[in-house]
Each structure stands twice: as structure tokens, then as C-alpha cells.
Write a protein that holds these residues in place. Structure first.
Motif, short mmCIF file in Angstrom:
data_model
loop_
_atom_site.label_atom_id
_atom_site.label_comp_id
_atom_site.label_asym_id
_atom_site.label_seq_id
_atom_site.Cartn_x
_atom_site.Cartn_y
_atom_site.Cartn_z
N ARG A 1 36.71 39.71 35.84
CA ARG A 1 35.36 39.30 36.18
C ARG A 1 35.41 38.33 37.37
O ARG A 1 36.38 37.59 37.55
CB ARG A 1 34.67 38.57 34.99
CG ARG A 1 34.58 39.35 33.69
CD ARG A 1 33.97 40.73 33.85
NE ARG A 1 32.76 40.72 34.65
CZ ARG A 1 32.35 41.75 35.40
NH1 ARG A 1 33.09 42.85 35.50
NH2 ARG A 1 31.23 41.67 36.08
N ALA B 1 29.40 39.82 29.10
CA ALA B 1 30.43 40.31 30.02
C ALA B 1 31.40 41.23 29.31
O ALA B 1 31.88 40.93 28.21
CB ALA B 1 31.18 39.14 30.64
N SER C 1 27.93 38.88 35.98
CA SER C 1 28.83 38.66 34.84
C SER C 1 30.04 37.84 35.25
O SER C 1 31.19 38.17 34.94
CB SER C 1 29.29 40.00 34.25
OG SER C 1 28.21 40.72 33.73
#
Length: 313
Positions: A39, A34, A73
């Protein structure tokens, strides 16, 4: 934590709540690939009849769900919580409320404390759970509608006020399990010190206890408060109320959690919030049938299309 299933994540745990001097923890899984910055968040609730299981027990974490988190991710956060019969249904739900408070107020600082450069994107939150975890995911969606964008409920417990959970019957034999005497349940309760809580185990050693509770109708002990029951909570909501997108799936031959109850709940959701708000998928299979399912499975893809749109945009 070093299970191969989790090899593409950086995994850590932390305490989010303490009850009677006993810690309740959660796991945080950050995809190693990631990039830094915001996120999506995937919250995962474990199954086990609200009696057993553990947030980080890999055998009960479907591979497709891990792959789905990696595909986007997403930061995976998996809480433990108090379990029945040491704790009531309201106590379990209070842990879930406190967990969501931790997510909103403490997750950013925690990610920084473990050296991660990712941050939580609170505009992209998904709640997912299997069986009892599906119940908690649905309850999270109904009670946190301004935070949770989508819910995936895999063979969820829904009508926990039904006879299946609250009336004794020898017909209940999940996955062909034997009948377990009610004494197993009764002796466990007698032997539990007052104030002692239980929050999880990696090996399902409490399975006989869960079977004894189910077969004897012991889930009546969860309580009778209206807020415990997804169908009653749903019924009281306004049709104009913002709700997450719901994807529920269930095996039509489920011997542990009745499929027809999930079908009925999905129907009630659709009736109140419209066809675009929910997808239900029914496969000819028993409980936990998605353990080896891949993201390429057509029925799963169909459901996840709506989830991804609501979750990621």
C-alpha cells in the motif's frame, strides 16, 4: 485515538527513538478497508511553529488529507519529534532523519506485529505537513529524494532565517492573538532541566510560549547551520537532481506564516527544476484555512492531480 476522524483506520503507536531516556513515538493509521499487500505511504508532519502540537491531534489534521489517504488506501505514518526551545533545529531534523530510517527498516515488521496484512510500497511515498509540518515535509523531500515521490506543503514555514522569525516585532499577531511577554519564553527556558525534551501535547497549552517566541524573534535559537534552511538547501542542489513533485498552498492573508515567503520558495523551486515540478495555490484566507476543505474543492483538485501522478503513478 478514538476520535471519529480516525474511525476508518486501525490506529496504533510505537516508539521510534529514545533520547536521554525519553521516548519519541509515532502513530500508524491503516485503513480498515485496505486490502492485503503493498500500500502507498502518506507521512504526515504536524504543525505548531516547531514548538507545540502532536502527531495524532485530530483538530489539526485536515479532513481532506484523511479522505485523500483513504481514497488511495494509504498507510498513514505520523511522527512526533523533539520541539523547540528545549531542542535545537538540528536536533529536530536529526529526529526526522531517524524517523525516515525507521520507515525504511522497521515499518514492515511493525505492521506485521500489529496483525496487519498490508505492507509498505516504498515506490509510493508522499510527505505532507501543515505550517511547521510543511517545513519538515519540504526538508524531507529535499533530503530523501530517492524515497519521497511528492510533497504537500500547507502554508509552510520556509524562510525561517527571515526577520519574521528572528527579529522582535509587535506587529506579529497570528489570528489576532495578543502580545505575549518575552518573559514567558525566557522563564520557560530557565525552568527547563538540562537534557529534558518535549515531544508533543494534544491540547495546545504551549501556544502562549510559541507566540512569545515568535513575537520576540526567538527562533534565532533554532541555530544557523545551512542545513536548517530549505531555501539554502535548494540553492545548493543541482538542477539535474531528482526531486519530488511539490504542491504548496497558502492563504494570502496568513497572519501566522507569511504567504509571500511560500510564493518566493515555489518560484525558486520552479526556476531550478521546471514548471512541471511544482504547483502553488494561493487562496484569500488566513492560516489553517483548509480545515473544512473537501477533496472536491477545485484549487485542491488541481494541486492534487500532480501529487497523485507523482505519488501513485
Amino acid at each position: 485515538m478514538d476520535d471519529p476522524k480516525y474511525s476508518k483506520f486501525s490506529v496504533s503507536t510505537t516508539v521510534y527513538k529514545t533520547v536521554n531516556g525519553q521516548d519519541i513515538d509515532l502513530g500508524v493509521m491503516i485503513p480498515k478497508a485496505a486490502h492485503s499487500g503493498p500500500r502507498p505511504i502518506l507521512v504526515r508532519f504536524h504543525g505548531g511553529f516547531l514548538v507545540l502540537g502532536h502527531a495524532m491531534y485530530p483538530d489539526w489534521f485536515a479532513q481532506w488529507a484523511i479522505d485523500y489517504a483513504l481514497l488511495h488506501s494509504a498507510i498513514v505514518v505520523a511522527p512526533n519529534h523533539r520541539l523547540f526551545p528545549e531542542s535545537t533545529g538540528l536536533e529536530i531534523l536529526s529526529d526526522i532523519r531517524d524517523f525516515w530510517t525507521w520507515i525504511q527498516h522497521d515499518l514492515p515488521a511493525y505492521l506485521k506485529s500489529v496483525g496487519s496484512e498490508v505492507t509498505p510500497d516504498y515506490s509510493k511515498v508522499l510527505a505532507f505537513g501543515e505550517s511547521a509540518g510543511g517545513y519538515l515535509a519540504i526538508m524531507s523531500g529535499l533530503t530523501q529524494p530517492d524515497l519521497v515521490n511528492a510533497v504537500i506543503a500547507a502554508y509552510p514555514m520556509t524562510y525561517i532565517d527571515s526577520d519574521w522569525y528572528r527579529v522582535a516585532s509587535s506587529a506579529k499577531a497570528p489570528m489576532g492573538a495578543p502580545q505575549v511577554p518575552v518573559a514567558v519564553f525566557e522563564e520557560h527556558v530557565k525552568g527547563t532541566p538540562e537534557g529534558k525534551i518535549f515531544t508533543g501535547e494534544f491540547q495546545p497549552e504551549r501556544l502562549p510560549l510559541a507566540l512569545s517566541i515568535l513575537q520576540s524573534g526567538g527562533f534565532v535559537g533554532l541555530g544557523d547551520d545551512e542545513s536548517l534552511f530549505p531555501d539554502r538547501v535548494l540553492e545548493k542542489l543541482s538542477a539535474e537532481r531528482k526531486v519530488p513533485f511539490l504542491f504548496a498552498f497558502h492563504g494570502t492573508e496568513d497572519s501566522a506564516v507569511p504567504c509571500e515567503q511560500t510564493q518566493r520558495f515555489v518560484g525558486k523551486w520552479e526556476e531550478k527544476f521546471g514548471k512541471e515540478s511544482v504547483v502553488g495555490k494561493w487562496e484569500k484566507a488566513d492560516h489553517g484555512f483548509d480545515g473544512e476543505t473537501t477533496l472536491e474543492e477545485p484549487w485542491l483538485q488541481e494541486g492534487l492531480t500532480g501529487v497523485t501522478k507523482a505519488w501513485i503513478g
